[in-house]
Every structure is written in C-alpha cells, then in structure tokens.
Design an enzyme around this catalytic site. Structure first.
Site, PDB file in Angstrom:
ATOM      1  N   GLY A  49       0.762  -1.244   0.000  1.00 23.40           N
ATOM      2  CA  GLY A  49       0.000   0.000   0.000  1.00 23.40           C
ATOM      3  C   GLY A  49       0.792   1.295   0.000  1.00 23.40           C
ATOM      4  CG  ASP A 108      -8.158  -0.514   9.759  1.00 22.40           C
ATOM      5  OD1 ASP A 108      -8.871  -0.436  10.755  1.00 22.40           O
ATOM      6  OD2 ASP A 108      -8.603  -0.886   8.671  1.00 22.40           O
ATOM      7  CB  THR A 109      -6.600  -3.018  13.958  1.00 24.43           C
ATOM      8  OG1 THR A 109      -5.461  -3.578  13.302  1.00 24.43           O
ATOM      9  CG2 THR A 109      -7.869  -3.458  13.255  1.00 24.43           C
ATOM     10  N   GLY A 110      -4.081  -0.970  14.015  1.00 26.32           N
ATOM     11  CA  GLY A 110      -2.798  -0.690  14.658  1.00 26.32           C
ATOM     12  C   GLY A 110      -1.927  -1.934  14.802  1.00 26.32           C
ATOM     13  CB  THR A 112       0.237  -3.563  10.313  1.00 27.51           C
ATOM     14  OG1 THR A 112      -0.858  -4.370   9.886  1.00 27.51           O
ATOM     15  CG2 THR A 112       1.394  -3.696   9.345  1.00 27.51           C
ATOM     16  CE  LYS A 136     -10.461   3.094   7.073  1.00 24.98           C
ATOM     17  NZ  LYS A 136     -10.949   1.749   6.697  1.00 24.98           N
ATOM     18  CG  ASP A 164      -5.656  -3.500  -2.024  1.00 23.33           C
ATOM     19  OD1 ASP A 164      -5.303  -3.043  -0.905  1.00 23.33           O
ATOM     20  OD2 ASP A 164      -5.954  -4.685  -2.182  1.00 23.33           O
ATOM     21  NE  ARG A 170      -2.242  -2.911  -4.413  1.00 22.85           N
ATOM     22  CZ  ARG A 170      -2.315  -3.152  -3.104  1.00 22.85           C
ATOM     23  NH1 ARG A 170      -2.194  -2.162  -2.255  1.00 22.85           N
ATOM     24  NH2 ARG A 170      -2.498  -4.378  -2.658  1.00 22.85           N
TER      25      ARG A 170
HETATM   26  C1  PRP Z   1      -2.897  -2.316   5.086  1.00 25.71           C
HETATM   27  C2  PRP Z   1      -1.924  -1.176   5.345  1.00 25.71           C
HETATM   28  C3  PRP Z   1      -1.264  -1.545   6.628  1.00 25.71           C
HETATM   29  C4  PRP Z   1      -2.327  -2.359   7.341  1.00 25.71           C
HETATM   30  C5  PRP Z   1      -2.939  -1.523   8.414  1.00 25.71           C
HETATM   31  O1  PRP Z   1      -2.227  -3.332   4.434  1.00 25.71           O
HETATM   32  O2  PRP Z   1      -1.001  -1.020   4.304  1.00 25.71           O
HETATM   33  O3  PRP Z   1      -0.085  -2.282   6.414  1.00 25.71           O
HETATM   34  O4  PRP Z   1      -3.313  -2.715   6.380  1.00 25.71           O
HETATM   35  O5  PRP Z   1      -3.932  -2.232   9.078  1.00 25.71           O
HETATM   36  P1  PRP Z   1      -3.903  -2.479  10.643  1.00 25.71           P
HETATM   37  O6  PRP Z   1      -3.613  -1.153  11.318  1.00 25.71           O
HETATM   38  O7  PRP Z   1      -5.303  -2.979  10.920  1.00 25.71           O
HETATM   39  O8  PRP Z   1      -2.868  -3.509  10.955  1.00 25.71           O
HETATM   40  P2  PRP Z   1      -3.000  -4.508   3.651  1.00 25.71           P
HETATM   41  O9  PRP Z   1      -3.137  -5.693   4.564  1.00 25.71           O
HETATM   42  O10 PRP Z   1      -4.246  -3.952   3.060  1.00 25.71           O
HETATM   43  O11 PRP Z   1      -1.961  -4.923   2.526  1.00 25.71           O
HETATM   44  P3  PRP Z   1      -1.438  -4.085   1.250  1.00 25.71           P
HETATM   45  O12 PRP Z   1      -0.721  -2.868   1.797  1.00 25.71           O
HETATM   46  O13 PRP Z   1      -0.526  -5.034   0.577  1.00 25.71           O
HETATM   47  O14 PRP Z   1      -2.645  -3.706   0.427  1.00 25.71           O
END
Ligand code: PRP
Length: 182
Positions: A49, A108-110, A112, A136, A164, A170
């Site tokens: 992303g 998003d959730t944090g 990652t 978010k 995406d 994208r």
């Molecule tokens: C998305 C984004 C972060 C993650 C954030 O990746 O790029 O790495 O989600 O989400 P989180 O805060 O809930 O952990 P995605 O899994 O969509 O993969 P991509 O970047 O390859 O599309």
C-alpha cells in the site's frame, strides 16, 4: 484536463490529488527539517500500500536518505488481522544504528504498525519513527505512536493512491470511499 469518470464502485472522493500533494509537501518539509541535523535516514515502506506515498514523499525530501521495503502478511482482510502479522520480506539492508522512518499508507487497527515497531526496536536503530498517510482512529485496537500523520479519516473503506480493494484501484490518483454494495 479531462476529468476521468469515477469507477462504478467508488462512492465519493475523500481526498483529491491536490489536497494529497499539498499534505505530502508539508510532511516532507517537516521530515527534512527534523532530520537535517543527523543528515541521513532510511525510509522503510510497507508493501504494497505505501509504494505511491513513499515515492512521492521521498522525492520531496531535501535530506539525504535511503529507501527500503518490507512486506507483511496478515490473516484475513485489512482490518481483520486479529493481530496475527507475519514478516514475509525483510529489508535489504540492516537497520542497526540507523535513523529509521517507517512509511505506511494506512493505520487501521494498529496491529501491523505495533508489530513492526516491536520487530524494529529489537534491531537497535539509532532512532525509530513512523509516518502514516491515513489514520482511522475509530478502528484502533492497539495504540501506536505516529510521528508524522497525513490525514485522519472516518471508518470507510478507502482506495486509491496505493490503497486497494482486492488489489484493484491502487493507481487512482485520489483517495476515495468505496460503495458499501461494491
Ligand atoms: C494495510 C496497510 C497496513 C495495514 C494496516 O495493508 O497497508 O499495512 O493494512 O492495518 P492495521 O492497522 O489494521 O494492521 P493490507 O493488509 O491492506 O496490505 P497491502 O498494503 O498489501 O494492500
């Protein structure tokens, strides 16, 4: 310029090209100023992303920097990881003793970013900071520090500028909310 029609699945544009570009300018200026004294850093983009954000941000930095990437895999779709994150491609170069800036498209959730911060801290970088284009806050499950933030957005599924839906959209130049019945 010919305005291209929005894809059918798109509900509305949240952030247009110009708005994104202005904010990336500001982030790059701030990062360049903050790292001017140390004189170097390494941007670590989280695939996939972040690739467009990182490309635009890095080309605006006036401080010397290297670019590296990592890839992660999570179980389930974005936002439904349940915290299970796995590193599937590591950086090319070691991070020990370096000024590391993680570049993410969305928080998003944090889960990652939390996983990445813990993993990278163990490698003893000189400094470790985060740069996130979109956040978010309503979705957060785990609090993570964000040093440079582009925009806070509501809890809607967004695509474009690297983001995406099922690997589509994208390369849209703007960030748009998808329709619920896509
Ligand atoms: C998305 C984004 C972060 C993650 C954030 O990746 O790029 O790495 O989600 O989400 P989180 O805060 O809930 O952990 P995605 O899994 O969509 O993969 P991509 O970047 O390859 O599309």
């Amino acid at each position: 310029m010919n305005a291209r029609p929005l894809p059918k699945a798109v509900e509305r544009v949240l952030l247009d090209e110009e708005t994104i570009s202005r904010r990336v300018d500001e982030l790059a200026a701030q990062i360049s100023a903050d790292y001017a004294a140390v004189g170097e850093l390494v941007l670590v983009g989280v695939l996939k992303g972040s690739f467009i954000f990182l490309a635009d941000l890095s080309r605006r930095l006036t401080v010397s920097h290297a670019v590296d990437f990592i890839a992660l895999s999570s179980y389930g779709d974005r936002g439904e990881t349940g915290g299970a994150v796995r590193l599937i491609m590591d950086t090319r170069a070691p991070l020990t003793g370096r000024n590391v800036l993680i570049v993410e498209d969305i928080l998003d959730t944090g889960y990652t970013l939390d996983y990445l911060l813990r993993t990278f801290r163990a490698r003893q970088p000189a400094t470790l900071r985060t740069c996130v284009l979109l956040s978010k806050p309503q979705r957060r499950q785990v609090e993570v520090p964000v040093d440079y933030l582009g925009f806070e957005i509501p809890d809607v599924w967004v695509v474009g500028y690297g983001l995406d839906y099922a690997d589509k959209y994208r390369t849209l130049p703007y960030i748009a909310a998808l329709k619920r019945d896509r």
